[in-house]
Design a protein around this motif. Structure first.
Motif, short mmCIF file in Angstrom:
data_model
loop_
_atom_site.label_atom_id
_atom_site.label_comp_id
_atom_site.label_asym_id
_atom_site.label_seq_id
_atom_site.Cartn_x
_atom_site.Cartn_y
_atom_site.Cartn_z
N ASN A 1 0.83 -1.20 0.00
CA ASN A 1 0.00 0.00 0.00
C ASN A 1 0.87 1.26 0.00
N HIS A 2 1.94 1.22 0.78
CA HIS A 2 2.83 2.37 0.85
C HIS A 2 3.49 2.62 -0.52
N VAL A 3 3.97 1.57 -1.17
CA VAL A 3 4.63 1.73 -2.47
C VAL A 3 3.64 2.24 -3.50
N LEU A 4 2.42 1.71 -3.51
CA LEU A 4 1.42 2.12 -4.49
C LEU A 4 1.08 3.60 -4.34
N VAL A 5 0.93 4.05 -3.12
CA VAL A 5 0.64 5.48 -2.92
C VAL A 5 1.84 6.32 -3.35
N ARG A 6 3.05 5.87 -3.02
CA ARG A 6 4.26 6.63 -3.36
C ARG A 6 4.40 6.84 -4.86
N VAL A 7 4.11 5.79 -5.66
CA VAL A 7 4.32 5.90 -7.10
C VAL A 7 3.11 6.49 -7.82
N SER A 8 1.98 6.55 -7.16
CA SER A 8 0.77 7.02 -7.84
C SER A 8 0.46 8.48 -7.57
N VAL A 9 0.92 9.00 -6.46
CA VAL A 9 0.64 10.38 -6.09
C VAL A 9 1.91 11.20 -6.23
N VAL A 10 1.84 12.31 -6.92
CA VAL A 10 2.97 13.20 -7.11
C VAL A 10 2.76 14.45 -6.25
N GLY A 11 3.81 14.90 -5.61
CA GLY A 11 3.68 16.12 -4.81
C GLY A 11 4.76 16.23 -3.77
N GLY A 12 4.93 17.44 -3.28
CA GLY A 12 5.93 17.71 -2.25
C GLY A 12 5.40 17.42 -0.87
N PRO A 13 6.11 17.88 0.15
CA PRO A 13 5.73 17.56 1.53
C PRO A 13 4.36 18.10 1.93
N SER A 14 3.90 19.18 1.30
CA SER A 14 2.60 19.76 1.65
C SER A 14 1.51 19.37 0.65
N GLU A 15 1.82 18.44 -0.26
CA GLU A 15 0.88 18.15 -1.34
C GLU A 15 0.42 16.69 -1.38
N ARG A 16 1.11 15.82 -0.70
CA ARG A 16 0.66 14.43 -0.66
C ARG A 16 0.93 13.85 0.72
N ARG A 17 0.19 12.79 1.03
CA ARG A 17 0.32 12.14 2.33
C ARG A 17 0.62 10.67 2.09
N LEU A 18 1.77 10.21 2.57
CA LEU A 18 2.15 8.81 2.42
C LEU A 18 1.73 8.04 3.67
N PRO A 19 1.13 6.89 3.51
CA PRO A 19 0.71 6.11 4.69
C PRO A 19 1.92 5.55 5.42
N PRO A 20 1.87 5.52 6.73
CA PRO A 20 3.00 4.96 7.48
C PRO A 20 3.08 3.45 7.31
N ARG A 21 4.23 2.91 7.65
CA ARG A 21 4.43 1.47 7.54
C ARG A 21 4.16 0.76 8.87
N ALA A 22 4.05 1.50 9.94
CA ALA A 22 3.86 0.91 11.26
C ALA A 22 2.38 0.95 11.64
N LEU A 23 1.97 -0.05 12.39
CA LEU A 23 0.59 -0.11 12.89
C LEU A 23 0.46 0.75 14.13
N GLN A 24 -0.79 1.18 14.41
CA GLN A 24 -1.06 2.02 15.56
C GLN A 24 -1.72 1.21 16.66
N GLU A 25 -1.63 1.72 17.87
CA GLU A 25 -2.32 1.07 18.99
C GLU A 25 -3.78 1.49 18.99
N GLY A 26 -4.63 0.61 19.48
CA GLY A 26 -6.05 0.93 19.54
C GLY A 26 -6.88 -0.06 18.75
N GLU A 27 -8.16 0.28 18.62
CA GLU A 27 -9.09 -0.63 17.94
C GLU A 27 -8.82 -0.69 16.44
N ASP A 28 -8.37 0.39 15.86
CA ASP A 28 -8.10 0.42 14.41
C ASP A 28 -6.60 0.59 14.20
N PRO A 29 -5.86 -0.52 14.07
CA PRO A 29 -4.40 -0.41 13.99
C PRO A 29 -3.91 0.21 12.70
N TYR A 30 -4.73 0.15 11.62
CA TYR A 30 -4.30 0.72 10.34
C TYR A 30 -5.48 1.46 9.73
#
Length: 1295
Positions: A908-937
């Motif tokens: 998922n991370h690779v697909l977003v990286r190659v499909s969305v073009v933009g600088g730091p304020s123009e695109r959001r890349l999903p993290p590779r680590a899971l989160q704590e809580g009911e919805d880890p991703y």
């Protein structure tokens, strides 16, 4: 058992004697009888072998036999029938109760009484036997005294030996008082001898703590000076025992007494210094006695440093001061020279080991330097005077002098019986030189200079001393093995070189002592003389010059020394001309390569000498600034010519066969060594981007890389001056097409892939498995991290990816065996990234870990847009990843949910990286680590396009019209009026707007500004660099132009970005395609026809033209305006650097440059970025150096894709406009500014070994061109004359 038999008493006596011998050291070290009793009482607590002594074992067995029955009975009484303790449940309580009852029993009392009576008898028997032994020894010694003759000097009085080898006994105060009286010098010798014998048998601690110690010490010191060796040796033996068994507060008094005694002996006896005819006989009684005493002191000097820090500082001060007092002793100058204590100390400890140890710790060094600065500065004066004297005498007697150091080395002191005057003087010179060499290391030691010496009007400075040492090295250089004179560790050259090496290793020392004009002039004086056709005043020119080169190389290896060589014109080459040291060295090296030095014989022009000076040049040209200075001398061509000549000669030498003469074999071996030296020297040009271009032009890059690989697999050091391995060189080489091809042909890539596979899939088979291997917790296990980073470095450049993967298909076999190991990059992609079949999955032992590794590598590769486009066009990476995501669901129907695991998150991370073009304020890349809580991703996964909107941020607001802006006001008069200084006015206005209102320069305002600025620049004869392209935009010819699949994918990427920015119209795709065809046709007509076999030169321009896409977006999709702007831009020098496709294999550059496959943005821009980083942001430069990664690789990637995905759109526009308006050199300054901006992150990521991945994957957050424009202007004022001048040589050969 109530009584012990006689046999038991005899056995106990033997066991007790054995016990006392075993603990002899502990008892002898006790200060008093009470202390000895404490040692015995606590022996079980302090001695780990206590229960292994036979005496203890005997007592244990005796107790068990006597009390075993009692213990069993008492235990039964305290135990109930049910097995529980009547008095409590604790095991310890039971033991305590049984022990108390047993000790109260009659059997215990009887046992103790019997044991006590028996031990009394045993001890009395031991004492009686000891007294008998003592009487027997006294009689034997008395007989020996009557018949004893003089003995030869032997070394028996070292405090490191055990001096207390006799039986242990105590002595009373009355006995010590009587011994002190017997030792009075007025008593007969026999009485004094007997007293000394008794004193040596007594514990030193009792003697030193007695009330009569002061009189004892006075009499003992008097005895040390006795001519009778029986008295002096026995007194010295007591001192040795005292050193080995007493604490410092006692031994420092012993040492001080011994030092005063030695000083008194020299003052009283005044031993004469040996003459030329009569040497120093060490068997002479007075000399032998003094040698023994000084040897004992020297042993103590070397050992005392291990424990004096545990005692008050005053004890240490007394030891040091008493030493200096003795060594500073000298007779009044008379007609005859006298022997002094320091002469004998130099014989015993010629390299001043004692002083080295005293200077090692700060605790003692402070005291030593304080005393030398004040009361005992005469010691330093004497040491310097000795060096001056030796240098002067060597100048007068160079040809006649005896090789005194050779004789000192060939025989040990135990074999020598006499020393000549010259040997004694040389020993003192060596001792003095070692003392001075240690002083120069420390700041306070250097502060002792300047000093006033005899026969010298001005004080002698630190620099004067170094010059004197260098001249000594000139007079006695190392020579060949056939000449044994002045060789070995005690030769003058070895000693001086050791001092100079030590100074070179320490920055402050080198700055004070070596980086001085007088020193450099002295070092290079023979070189200058030989260049001028004069004779160098050297005993052995070849050997001396080799030593000079060694010192010069070490100086050039430091930043300060390198700057001194490159920029300081401190050498007087002729009577009126001064030059830099670097120029002199490189000219001499070129003359050596040509064997064109008339003043040297042909036999002296050896390859060793030439290699030594090439190595000096290498320390300079393997840096960017050094290469900048030396480039004009074309050293790379001279070295390459020498290598080609040597290589052809080595091939003509016949192969030696067994039974023939070894001359041809030695000749071939020498040629091979010389050939490797030249290859190694050529290889080091690749340490910088421009140096790599020079190496490629020599035609020896393949051989150099093969040589590097042969050393790399053996894990050999790059050189004696290089702190790191070949990582930087490999990374620099891999950034270019010829470099990566050479790496591939050498076997480096294959070895890297196999090593990775072994670590990832096979593991280490030769390691014994003691416990199971832990499951890796990191996405990339630590065992594979090195291989991962090596692959990232190898594939960082799009050129390397094109050369290794271009036109390569994946295997996609129907079956893979478990023993099948990939050997190439396409194989690696097939097995680790394109895991799209069950056969590939089953062929992996660690499927999840290995595939995760592959996806991480893919993510880094795709950060380079040209690399991604190649992978996508050849292997359909996105389709494969989407298919894997579709298959990774909980159910087979379309409503199934995605399974969240490490692989799906990575995909998922690779697909977003190659499909969305933009600088730091123009695109959001999903993290590779899971989160704590009911919805880890919480990030939505997808298996088809379009992407979820959450991965794109709100587009930036682009101002297409900005009325009343300063730029509009500035551009208005340009429509009708031609300003004479329009360009300079334009730059000043641009700088003002960028630093105050940067948001104005966007949209149509920026487009109009760029259009007018480029038009004026290309119409200016001073700004126009290339001739205008003769291009006619004919629609029929343009339609026949075919765009590659990579270019078509690039167009789609550009359209997605333009659509996101909301600056393109519906027909933008047609216009962009037409623009790309126009530019491709125009640039193709300006490309040279090359015969190169590089893939990057066979496919036109490899990759997508990102500058064309950027200009198209700036012009809001207007094809005509974009084309006009690009055609005008192609006439400017800036286009050669910000537009890689424009200069690729261009006819505007020489053919060899076009065929090199190395773009100017690498060999020029990236070269100067590294050079300026070292000067302006040194921490970043050092960090890159340690990591094995290079700033040039990141610059190449950033600039090739115009910072797409790294900067926001506004900053990309400002980058283009800044380089166009302010000049192409601002491309260099901007990269330096970015690295300065990223410095905190770079330093942090280096610690966690994430630097490469961070720079590749992370955008440049928070960077604004406008904020750093003032910094860039400062860089322009300092470096424009150099950078811009070199940029203008883009059309000329880089020699």
């Amino acid at each position: 058992m109530s009584q012990l038999s006689d046999e038991d008493e005899v056995e106990l006596q033997s066991l007790l004697r054995q016990l006392l011998r075993s603990i002899n050291d502990r008892i002898s070290g006790a200060l008093s009888t009470e202390c000895a009793e404490e040692v015995l009482l606590h022996l079980e607590e302090t001695d780990k072998n206590f229960h292994n002594y036979e005496f203890v074992k005997y007592l244990r067995q005796y107790m068990e036999t006597s009390l075993g029955t009692v213990v069993e009975e008492e235990t039964q009484k305290f135990t109930r029938g049910d097995g529980q303790h009547a008095i409590g449940s604790g095991h310890d309580t039971l033991i305590h109760a049984v022990t108390c009852r047993t000790r109260e029993s009659p059997d215990y009392k009887q046992m103790m009484l019997t044991l006590k009576n028996t031990m009394i008898v045993v001890v009395e028997s031991l004492i009686n036997k000891f007294e008998e032994d003592q009487q027997r020894k006294e009689e034997m010694n008395r007989e020996k005294l009557d018949n004893q003759s003089n003995n030869q000097y032997t070394d028996n009085y070292s405090d490191s030996d055990s001096s207390f080898n006799q039986s242990y006994a105590f002595i009373r105060q009355e006995q010590l008082q009587a011994l002190a009286e017997k030792l009075d010098p007025s008593r007969p010798k026999e009485v004094r001898w007997e007293a000394l014998q008794a004193l040596c048998c007594a514990p030193p601690s009792d003697v030193l703590s007695c009330e009569s110690w002061s009189s004892l010490r006075r009499n003992l010191c008097a005895t040390l000076s006795e001519a009778d060796p029986n008295l002096s040796d026995n007194a010295l033996q007591f001192f040795a025992k005292a050193f080995s068994s007493s604490p410092l507060n006692v031994t420092r008094e012993i040492y001080s007494s011994l030092a005063k005694s030695v000083e008194s002996s020299f003052l009283t006896n005044k031993p004469s210094f040996p003459t030329a005819s009569v040497g120093l006989d060490i068997n002479r009684p007075d000399i032998s006695r003094l040698l023994k005493q000084i040897r004992l002191m020297n042993d103590f000097q070397k050992e005392v440093t291990t424990f004096w820090i545990r005692h008050p500082e005053k004890y240490m001060e007394e030891v040091i001061e008493s030493t200096f007092s003795m060594l500073s002793f000298h007779h009044e100058h008379g007609t005859d020279k006298a022997l002094e204590p320091i002469h004998l100390l130099a014989l015993l400890d010629i390299k001043a080991t004692w002083f080295t140890k005293w200077m090692h710790g700060y605790y003692s060094r402070t005291v030593v330097l304080g005393l030398l600065e004040g009361k005992y500065k005469s010691l330093i004066v004497a040491a310097v005077q000795q060096c001056i004297h030796y240098s002067a005498s060597s100048e007068h007697f160079t040809n006649e002098t005896i090789d005194e150091n050779q004789s000192l080395e060939q025989q040990s002191p135990g074999q020598r019986t006499a020393y000549t005057a010259k040997e004694l003087e040389y020993a003192l010179f060596v001792h003095s030189l070692c003392v001075l060499g240690k002083l120069l290391i420390y700041t306070n030691g250097r502060k002792l200079f300047p000093i006033q010496v005899r026969k010298r009007k001005d004080p002698l400075s630190l620099i004067d001393l170094v010059v004197i040492l260098i001249k000594i090295m000139y007079q006695h250089p190392k020579t060949s093995l056939s000449d044994a004179s002045h060789t070995g560790p005690l030769s003058p050259s070895s000693l001086v070189m050791e001092v100079l090496w030590t100074l070179c290793e320490r920055t402050e020392c080198a700055a004070d002592c070596l980086y001085q004009t007088a020193v450099i002039e002295t070092l290079l004086a023979p070189v200058v003389a030989l260049l001028n056709g004069q004779q160098a005043k050297l005993k052995s020119p070849a050997a001396t010059l080799t030593l000079i080169a060694d010192v010069l190389a070490r100086i050039a290896n430091s930043d300060e020394g390198l700057a001194l060589f490159l920029y300081e014109k401190n050498l007087l080459v002729t009577s009126s001309e001064r030059s830099c040291a670097a120029y002199v060295i490189v000219q001499f090296t070129l003359r050596l390569l040509d064997m064109d030095i008339p003043s040297l014989r042909e036999s002296e022009l050896s390859s060793t000498l030439c290699g030594a000076f090439i190595f000096v040049c290498r320390q300079m040209y393997n840096t960017c600034e050094g290469l900048q200075v030396l480039q004009s001398y074309r050293l790379h061509k001279a070295v390459a010519a020498a290598w080609k000549k040597t290589s052809s000669l080595s091939e003509s030498v016949p192969t030696p066969v067994p039974g023939t003469s070894g001359a041809s074999s030695q000749e071939l071996q020498n040629m091979v060594i010389w050939e490797e030296t030249l290859l190694d020297s050529l290889l080091n040009f690749s340490a910088s981007p421009k140096g790599l271009l020079l190496l490629q032009q020599t035609g020896a890059i393949n051989e150099c890389v093969s040589y590097m690989f042969s050393r790399f697999i053996k894990k050999l050091q790059v050189s004696r001056c290089e702190k790191f391995g070949y990582g930087v060189m490999v990374t620099q080489i891999a950034a270019t097409a010829p470099g990566v091809v050479a790496l591939h042909s050498s076997g480096f890539v294959r070895a890297l892939v196999i090593e990775l596979w072994s670590a990832l899939e096979c593991g280490k088979e030769d390691v014994r498995v003691v416990r199971p291997k832990p499951t890796p917790m990191d996405p990339i296990d630590r065992s594979c991290l090195k291989s991962f980073l090596s692959l990232v470095n190898l594939l960082s450049s799009s050129q390397s990816v094109w050369e290794l993967l271009g036109r390569q298909v994946l295997a996609n076999k129907s079956e893979y065996t478990l023993r099948e190991i990939p050997t190439s990059i396409p194989d690696l992609i097939d097995r680790l990234i394109a895991v799209n079949s069950d056969e590939k999955i089953h062929s992996l032992f660690n499927y999840e870990q290995s595939h995760t590794f592959g996806l991480r590598l893919l993510s880094v590769l795709c950060c380079c847009l040209d690399s991604f486009l190649l992978l996508e066009s050849q292997y359909s990476i996105c389709s494969m990843l989407l298919q894997c995501q579709r298959e990774n669901v909980t159910e087979t129907d379309t409503k199934g949910e995605f399974i969240i695991d490490s692989l799906s998150v990575e995909r998922n991370h690779v697909l977003v990286r190659v499909s969305v073009v933009g600088g730091p304020s123009e695109r959001r890349l999903p993290p590779r680590a899971l989160q704590e809580g009911e919805d880890p991703y919480p990030w939505p996964m997808f298996a088809c396009y379009p992407l979820p909107h959450c991965y794109t941020l709100d587009p930036p607001e682009i101002h297409h019209n900005s009325k009343d802006s300063e730029i509009d006001t500035f551009l208005a008069p340009c429509k009708d009026t031609k300003l004479e200084n329009w360009i300079e006015f334009c730059r000043s206005q641009y700088f003002k707007v960028m630093t105050t209102k940067p948001h104005i320069l966007t949209g149509n305002v920026l487009a109009d500004f760029l259009e007018k600025a480029v038009t004026h620049l290309c119409n200016s004869s001073t700004e126009r660099f290339f001739s205008p392209a003769q291009y006619k935009a004919e629609e029929k010819s343009v339609k026949s132009v075919v765009l590659s699949s990579v270019e078509q994918l690039g167009i789609q990427t550009c359209l997605r970005y333009g659509s996101y920015l909301k600056i393109l119209k519906e027909d933008a795709e047609q216009h962009l395609t037409l623009l790309m065809k126009h530019i491709k046709r125009c640039l193709s007509s300006q490309r040279a026809q090359t015969s190169s076999g590089f893939t990057t030169l066979q496919v036109g321009f490899p990759g997508h033209d990102w500058l064309v896409s950027t200009v198209f977006l700036i012009m809001a999709g207007d094809m005509d305006k974009s084309l006009d702007l690009l055609l005008n831009l192609s006439t400017l020098l800036t286009s050669a650097f910000i537009w890689p496709a424009r200069i690729h294999a261009s006819i505007h550059v020489p053919v060899d440059m076009a065929e090199s496959g190395i773009p100017p943005v690498y060999w020029c821009t990236a070269h100067y970025v590294e050079m300026l980083l070292k000067a302006e942001v040194p921490l970043v430069h050092s960090t890159f150096r340690m990591s094995g990664f290079t700033p040039s690789q990141m610059c190449l990637q950033w600039l090739s894709q115009c910072f797409w995905n790294y900067l926001d759109w506004q900053e990309i526009c400002h980058y283009i406009s800044t380089c166009v308006v302010m000049g192409p050199d601002y491309q260099v300054y901007m990269c330096v500014a970015i690295f300065k901006h990223l410095q905190p992150n770079i330093l942090q990521r280096m610690q966690s070994q994430e630097l490469q991945v961070f720079l590749k994957e992370e955008p440049i957050r928070g960077f604004r061109v406008s904020k750093y424009l003032e910094f860039m202007e400062v860089l322009e004022r300092s470096y424009r004359s150099m950078v811009l001048t070199d940029m203008k040589t883009v059309c000329n050969p880089v020699d």
